[in-house]
Structures are given as C-alpha cells and as structure tokens.
Design an enzyme around this catalytic site. Structure first.
Site, PDB file in Angstrom:
ATOM      1  N   GLU A 186       8.760   1.262  11.302  1.00 26.55           N
ATOM      2  CA  GLU A 186       9.778   2.312  11.174  1.00 26.55           C
ATOM      3  C   GLU A 186       9.026   3.626  11.217  1.00 26.55           C
ATOM      4  O   GLU A 186       8.282   3.945  10.287  1.00 26.55           O
ATOM      5  CB  GLU A 186      10.537   2.161   9.849  1.00 26.55           C
ATOM      6  N   GLU A 221       7.901  16.347  15.258  1.00 30.89           N
ATOM      7  CA  GLU A 221       8.512  16.177  13.936  1.00 30.89           C
ATOM      8  C   GLU A 221       7.866  17.162  12.951  1.00 30.89           C
ATOM      9  O   GLU A 221       6.642  17.242  12.872  1.00 30.89           O
ATOM     10  CB  GLU A 221       8.261  14.733  13.478  1.00 30.89           C
ATOM     11  N   LYS A 232       0.870  -1.184   0.000  1.00 28.37           N
ATOM     12  CA  LYS A 232       0.000   0.000   0.000  1.00 28.37           C
ATOM     13  C   LYS A 232       0.902   1.228   0.000  1.00 28.37           C
ATOM     14  O   LYS A 232       1.451   1.619   1.034  1.00 28.37           O
ATOM     15  CB  LYS A 232      -0.869  -0.014   1.255  1.00 28.37           C
ATOM     16  N   GLY A 275       6.145   4.822   8.420  1.00 27.82           N
ATOM     17  CA  GLY A 275       5.309   6.017   8.375  1.00 27.82           C
ATOM     18  C   GLY A 275       5.325   6.721   9.711  1.00 27.82           C
ATOM     19  O   GLY A 275       6.282   6.568  10.486  1.00 27.82           O
ATOM     20  N   GLY A 309       1.441   4.312  13.189  1.00 33.31           N
ATOM     21  CA  GLY A 309       2.074   3.110  13.737  1.00 33.31           C
ATOM     22  C   GLY A 309       1.291   2.572  14.924  1.00 33.31           C
ATOM     23  O   GLY A 309       1.102   1.356  15.059  1.00 33.31           O
ATOM     24  N   THR A 347       4.282   8.004  13.593  1.00 32.69           N
ATOM     25  CA  THR A 347       4.082   7.283  14.849  1.00 32.69           C
ATOM     26  C   THR A 347       2.589   7.108  15.160  1.00 32.69           C
ATOM     27  O   THR A 347       2.170   6.061  15.672  1.00 32.69           O
ATOM     28  CB  THR A 347       4.816   8.028  15.984  1.00 32.69           C
ATOM     29  N   CYS A 396      12.887  10.691   7.674  1.00 37.02           N
ATOM     30  CA  CYS A 396      12.631  10.280   9.061  1.00 37.02           C
ATOM     31  C   CYS A 396      13.837  10.553   9.937  1.00 37.02           C
ATOM     32  O   CYS A 396      13.694  10.859  11.106  1.00 37.02           O
ATOM     33  CB  CYS A 396      12.260   8.801   9.086  1.00 37.02           C
TER      34      CYS A 396
HETATM   35  P1  NAD Z   1       1.606   8.257   7.487  1.00 39.01           P
HETATM   36  O1  NAD Z   1       1.748   7.481   8.746  1.00 39.01           O
HETATM   37  O2  NAD Z   1       0.566   9.294   7.423  1.00 39.01           O
HETATM   38  O3  NAD Z   1       1.343   7.278   6.266  1.00 39.01           O
HETATM   39  C1  NAD Z   1       2.183   6.182   5.974  1.00 39.01           C
HETATM   40  C2  NAD Z   1       1.374   5.133   5.244  1.00 39.01           C
HETATM   41  O4  NAD Z   1       0.370   4.640   6.133  1.00 39.01           O
HETATM   42  C3  NAD Z   1       0.645   5.674   4.018  1.00 39.01           C
HETATM   43  O5  NAD Z   1       0.646   4.700   3.002  1.00 39.01           O
HETATM   44  C4  NAD Z   1      -0.763   5.886   4.552  1.00 39.01           C
HETATM   45  O6  NAD Z   1      -1.750   5.846   3.553  1.00 39.01           O
HETATM   46  C5  NAD Z   1      -0.899   4.707   5.501  1.00 39.01           C
HETATM   47  N1  NAD Z   1      -1.936   4.892   6.531  1.00 39.01           N
HETATM   48  C6  NAD Z   1      -2.350   6.054   7.088  1.00 39.01           C
HETATM   49  N2  NAD Z   1      -3.346   5.799   7.992  1.00 39.01           N
HETATM   50  C7  NAD Z   1      -3.542   4.456   8.001  1.00 39.01           C
HETATM   51  C8  NAD Z   1      -4.415   3.589   8.722  1.00 39.01           C
HETATM   52  N3  NAD Z   1      -5.304   4.053   9.600  1.00 39.01           N
HETATM   53  N4  NAD Z   1      -4.332   2.272   8.486  1.00 39.01           N
HETATM   54  C9  NAD Z   1      -3.425   1.769   7.601  1.00 39.01           C
HETATM   55  N5  NAD Z   1      -2.594   2.540   6.885  1.00 39.01           N
HETATM   56  C10 NAD Z   1      -2.639   3.875   7.081  1.00 39.01           C
HETATM   57  O7  NAD Z   1       3.049   8.859   7.186  1.00 39.01           O
HETATM   58  P2  NAD Z   1       3.447   9.806   5.973  1.00 39.01           P
HETATM   59  O8  NAD Z   1       2.928  11.162   6.272  1.00 39.01           O
HETATM   60  O9  NAD Z   1       3.100   9.140   4.679  1.00 39.01           O
HETATM   61  O10 NAD Z   1       5.036   9.763   6.093  1.00 39.01           O
HETATM   62  C11 NAD Z   1       5.742  10.578   6.951  1.00 39.01           C
HETATM   63  C12 NAD Z   1       6.087   9.854   8.241  1.00 39.01           C
HETATM   64  O11 NAD Z   1       6.782   8.651   7.961  1.00 39.01           O
HETATM   65  C13 NAD Z   1       6.999  10.666   9.109  1.00 39.01           C
HETATM   66  O12 NAD Z   1       6.593  10.562  10.448  1.00 39.01           O
HETATM   67  C14 NAD Z   1       8.346   9.987   8.927  1.00 39.01           C
HETATM   68  O13 NAD Z   1       9.241  10.181   9.991  1.00 39.01           O
HETATM   69  C15 NAD Z   1       7.942   8.578   8.779  1.00 39.01           C
HETATM   70  N6  NAD Z   1       8.998   7.810   8.111  1.00 39.01           N
HETATM   71  C16 NAD Z   1       9.716   6.922   8.840  1.00 39.01           C
HETATM   72  C17 NAD Z   1      10.756   6.220   8.241  1.00 39.01           C
HETATM   73  C18 NAD Z   1      11.579   5.243   9.032  1.00 39.01           C
HETATM   74  O14 NAD Z   1      12.197   4.375   8.419  1.00 39.01           O
HETATM   75  N7  NAD Z   1      11.630   5.329  10.348  1.00 39.01           N
HETATM   76  C19 NAD Z   1      11.046   6.422   6.893  1.00 39.01           C
HETATM   77  C20 NAD Z   1      10.290   7.335   6.183  1.00 39.01           C
HETATM   78  C21 NAD Z   1       9.261   8.023   6.803  1.00 39.01           C
END
Ligand code: NAD
Length: 494
Positions: free
Chosen positions: A253, A388, A178, A231, A236, A233, A287
């Site tokens: 992550e 963040e 996804k 994605g 997560g 926290t 991240c």
């Molecule tokens: P996000 O958590 O909003 O989305 C990440 C993914 O999760 C997307 O595909 C989104 O559609 C999906 N998602 C959102 N809500 C969901 C739910 N209720 N159920 C299932 N899936 C869902 O994050 P973002 O805004 O896309 O990315 C930015 C974040 O990602 C930042 O916090 C960044 O630090 C983090 N990130 C972490 C790493 C790492 O390796 N630690 C790497 C890159 C980004």
C-alpha cells in the site's frame, strides 16, 4: 487520563520483552517538542531471534491445532482489550504522532473493529471442494505461511498495524511488525495488550528501528514468507525487489496524489466540506489525501474562494485541544520538508492562495505546525502537482470538459483514490470508471469500511488489504487428492 504505559526500554522479541540492542531514538511530541520516550531499536540478531521463535510458535500444536473459532475468540479478546484501553491508546498516539484526539480515537476504534471483523470472518470462512475429473475427491486447503513481516508507516500506526496483524494471525501466522522509527509507541502498546489478551507472545514481535536495518533484516530473513508493507513508493520498490529475489509474496500500500473533482452541478456546500476534510484532516498526512483539486473553469474562482475561506478558518493547534482541526505534522523534519516543498512550488510559479508559511503565533512556536495551504497557477505536470507532499497542501487545477478532466486526473504515476462531487449519478459512475484509482468516493471522501478491500493501482500499490480475502493473502493454497478408486493405477501393471 495518562497515555497507555509502555516501558520504553523494552520491546517484544520472540516472546520475551527485552531491551532493544540497536540504537536509541527519541519519540517526540510534535505539538511541543517534548521527548515522551526513548526507544531502543531492535538489531538484526533480535530480528533473527524473533523470526526463529515466531516460526517455532507458528507450528506449535498449541497454536497450529487451534480450531478457527478458537483463534477467532482470541482475536475478539484483543479487540476487547483495545476497546478497554481506547482512551489511553488514543492519547498515546496523539502524543506520538500529533494527530487530533478525534482522529486517534477513530483509529483506535478502527483497530478494535479490525480484530472483531477478522474474528467474524475467520468463524465464517469456508473452503472449496472443486469438482474432480477422476475417481478422487479433490480439496483445496489453505495453510498459514508461517512468519509474516509487516512494515508500517507513521501516519496511522494502530490502524495500519491492525490491518496486517489481525488477518495474519487469523490465517494462523506469526507476525514480525516493524513500526516507523518516529512512532513505535502505540505498536508496542498493542503488542502488550495482545499478549495479555492471550496471543502467544512469540507470535507477535514488535521490532522498532531504522527501516534500512531492521526492516531490511525482516524482509531478507529466510524464515519470513510474506511481506505486508504500507509506506512510500520508493521503499515499496526496495521491498518489491527483495521479495522478487526471494520469491515470496508481497502486498504494498503505497503513496498517492489523488484527484478530487468538483463537477459543475455539484452541491457546493457538500463539495467544499468534503474537499477540506479530504485534504486537510490528519494535517494532510494521509495516503489518500485529495491533494489535486479539479474545479470546472467556469466556476473556478467562486469555488476557489469558498475553499480558501474554509481552509483559512480551520484551527491549527495541538491534537489534545478539542477545537483543533489541524494538528502538528508528525515530526519537525517532516514539517520542514513540507515547508520546503511549498517553497519549491513558489519557485515553480505557484500562487499561494492561503497558508504557505510556518505560523509565527506564540502558542504554536514549540510545535511542528504548518497551516492549511492551497496553491494554484501551476501546470498539471509541475513537480508540485505530481509529487506526494504528505502534508496540508492542496493544489487547485481548472479543467474544461470531461475528457480534459480525465486526461489531467490520470496524468500521474499514482492511482490510489479519487473523489467526485456531482448531482448526476450517471456522470459520477462514468467518471468513476474512467479514473485510474483503487478507491473512488462519490459525494464523500476518506470513508472506510474494513469489509471493503483497499488497494492502489500504478505506483500506488500491489495487492489489497482489508476484506475477507485478506486472510487468504496470508495463507498458502494446497490441493489434496483422495483416491476413491478401488483398483490400483493400471499403468505399472499394464
Ligand atoms: P516510508 O516508506 O519511508 O516508511 C514506511 C516503513 O518502511 C517504515 O517503517 C520504515 O522504517 C520502513 N522502511 C524504510 N526503508 C526501508 C527499507 N529499506 N527496508 C525495509 N523497510 C524500510 O514511508 P513513511 O514516510 O513512513 O510513510 C509515508 C508514506 O506512506 C507516504 O508515501 C504515504 O502515502 C504512504 N502510505 C500509504 C498508505 C496506503 O495504504 N496506501 C497508508 C499510509 C501511508
């Protein structure tokens, strides 16, 4: 050079490229606002179809009985295909995410390298023969989980996709990927290449769409036996709760607010170059961005001025211009969020040392641009120092001595990464051990090797990606006992 062509009205669902049945969403080039594709999201029925087809394909003898070296060859062919189309994939990702071509070329190379690494790891992975305590031979074998749900963010799609797909396939699974709503194009292109390279199509479905609908349907699907998430926290935690209810493994992550620390004896040129790269490359959408910059109070102003001069000199522009260092943010909505967080920093009393307003240059007027921004004058517990921002915004913080530094650096819910700049290796190692982080860079920043596990502590994650062990993370362990005794078990006849 044209970007890799992806028919925007088709998504791969359980082996069949078909129109997504969910709502459409526009993929916008954030450098100029142009709509580059309109993608049809998957719907929950398509998630179900993909999971069922994936589960069937995972146990199909044509896949299940492949020997490890045969699966490894298949991963190699995916790497070849990525390398063959590298420039087109980089351009596609630049147009969909705004990242500079230099950055997307590196991400594409990293994705190919990831498939090659897991091919090699699979060829050389060995099992265990634990010593037994009876007249039997004991074996510990590792089997695929079946169907894995991989959910990824928008900042580095092809690299984060590969870091989940390659070990999951190496381990013998089917994958439901996804991608993030705004940036699905390069993930769809990757599926096309993987299928053409010989990955049985039902083993890799790409299901774009809203996280709360498509991601949720994947996470809750009874056939999905593991979640691999990258994605924020907050998301997560949502997925962690679902995994807990379903009693399935999950790796996460998550976000960060990483400290980057200059010690008094640091090589200033090296530190300034590394800090600017650590916070401003990828326009801060990383991240591991080194977003809290700790400077020794005695040298604070000298170092702050060097950083401000360096940040101000970074050229803002479209990712396709080789002179650009700071591309647009990935979406206009995200740019506005970053701008709002800087406004909130002002309300908290921050001094804006550079940047801090949306650029008014005509050449940048159509894009989601925001300049490299450095702030100071805030208490370490201010929201700006704790939350963040995920944009080109760094906060400068003075410290007095090593204990004060460690206390401040660890005073965050996150624990993803850390940078230390010093000429004293003893101090570097001492600090590296005291800082709560999954990765610590010493006299460098934001360097990655696929062979080195990547993880976060505290609210930054659970479990690790990358490294040989990641293959085992996509498998179940089973113990086998083979009787070597020649007599029946005595108990029944005793
Ligand atoms: P996000 O958590 O909003 O989305 C990440 C993914 O999760 C997307 O595909 C989104 O559609 C999906 N998602 C959102 N809500 C969901 C739910 N209720 N159920 C299932 N899936 C869902 O994050 P973002 O805004 O896309 O990315 C930015 C974040 O990602 C930042 O916090 C960044 O630090 C983090 N990130 C972490 C790493 C790492 O390796 N630690 C790497 C890159 C980004």
């Amino acid at each position: 050079m044209q970007p890799f062509p992806v028919p925007p009205d088709e998504i791969p669902v359980g082996g069949d490229w078909q129109r997504g049945a969910g709502p459409t969403s526009a993929c916008v080039d954030p450098a100029d606002g142009e709509v580059i594709a309109t993608v049809h999201a998957a719907d929950p029925a398509q998630v179900d179809a993909a999971a069922r087809a994936g589960a069937g394909a995972a146990v199909d003898p044509a896949w299940r009985d492949l020997l490890p070296h045969q699966r490894a060859h298949m991963l190699d062919r995916v790497a070849d295909a990525i390398e063959h189309h590298a420039e087109q994939l980089a351009l596609l990702q630049t147009r969909n995410t705004g990242k500079t071509l230099g950055e997307t070329r590196a991400l594409v190379a990293s994705a190919a390298g990831t498939f090659r690494y897991y091919s090699a790891a699979l060829e050389t992975l060995e099992g265990e023969l634990p010593p037994s305590r009876g007249a039997h031979l004991t074996m510990s074998v590792h089997e695929p989980i079946g169907v894995v749900g991989a959910i990824t963010p928008w900042n580095s799609p092809i690299a984060s996709d590969a870091q989940k797909i390659a070990p999951a396939l190496a381990a013998g699974n089917a994958v439901l990927l996804k991608p993030a709503e705004a940036t699905p194009l390069v993930s769809l292109a990757l599926a096309r290449l993987a299928h053409d390279a010989g990955v049985p199509p039902a083993l890799l479905s790409v299901l774009p769409g809203p996280g709360a609908v498509v991601g949720d349907a994947i996470a809750r699907h009874p056939l999905v036996g593991k979640l691999a998430f990258t994605g924020g926290t907050t998301t997560g935690r949502v997925l962690g709760r679902i995994a807990a209810e379903r009693i399935i493994p999950v790796t996460m992550e998550l976000g960060g607010k990483s400290p980057t620390i200059v010690c008094e004896d640091a090589d200033v040129d090296e530190a300034v170059a590394g800090i600017l790269y650590g916070i401003f490359s990828s326009t801060g959408q990383s991240c591991v961005a080194g977003s809290r910059i700790f400077l020794p109070r005695k040298r604070y102003e000298e170092l702050a001025q060097r950083l401000v001069a360096g940040a101000t000199a970074l050229r803002v522009g479209p990712g396709t211009d080789p002179a650009t260092r700071i591309g647009p943010l990935a979406t206009f909505a995200h740019r506005d969020k970053v701008a709002a967080m800087v406004d909130r920093a002002r309300e908290e009393g921050a001094r804006i040392r550079c940047g801090g307003t949306i650029p008014d240059e005509a050449r940048l007027a159509r894009g989601a641009f925001y300049p490299p921004t450095l702030l100071d004058g805030l208490a370490p517990d201010a929201k700006t120092c704790q939350e963040e921002i995920f944009g080109p915004v760094g906060v400068l913080l003075p410290y007095d001595d090593e204990d004060d530094l460690v206390t401040q650096a660890n005073a965050t819910v996150y624990g993803l990464a850390c940078g230390i700049w010093t000429a004293d290796y003893r101090r570097a190692l001492r600090l590296a051990r005291r800082i709560e982080a999954g990765t610590v860079w010493i006299n460098t920043y934001k360097q990655f090797s696929i062979s080195t596990p990547f993880s976060g502590v505290k609210d930054s994650g659970l479990g690790a990606d990358k490294g040989r062990a990641a293959i085992r993370g996509y498998q179940r362990q089973k113990s086998l006992y083979l009787n070597l005794a020649t007599e029946p078990i005595a108990w029944a006849g005793a």
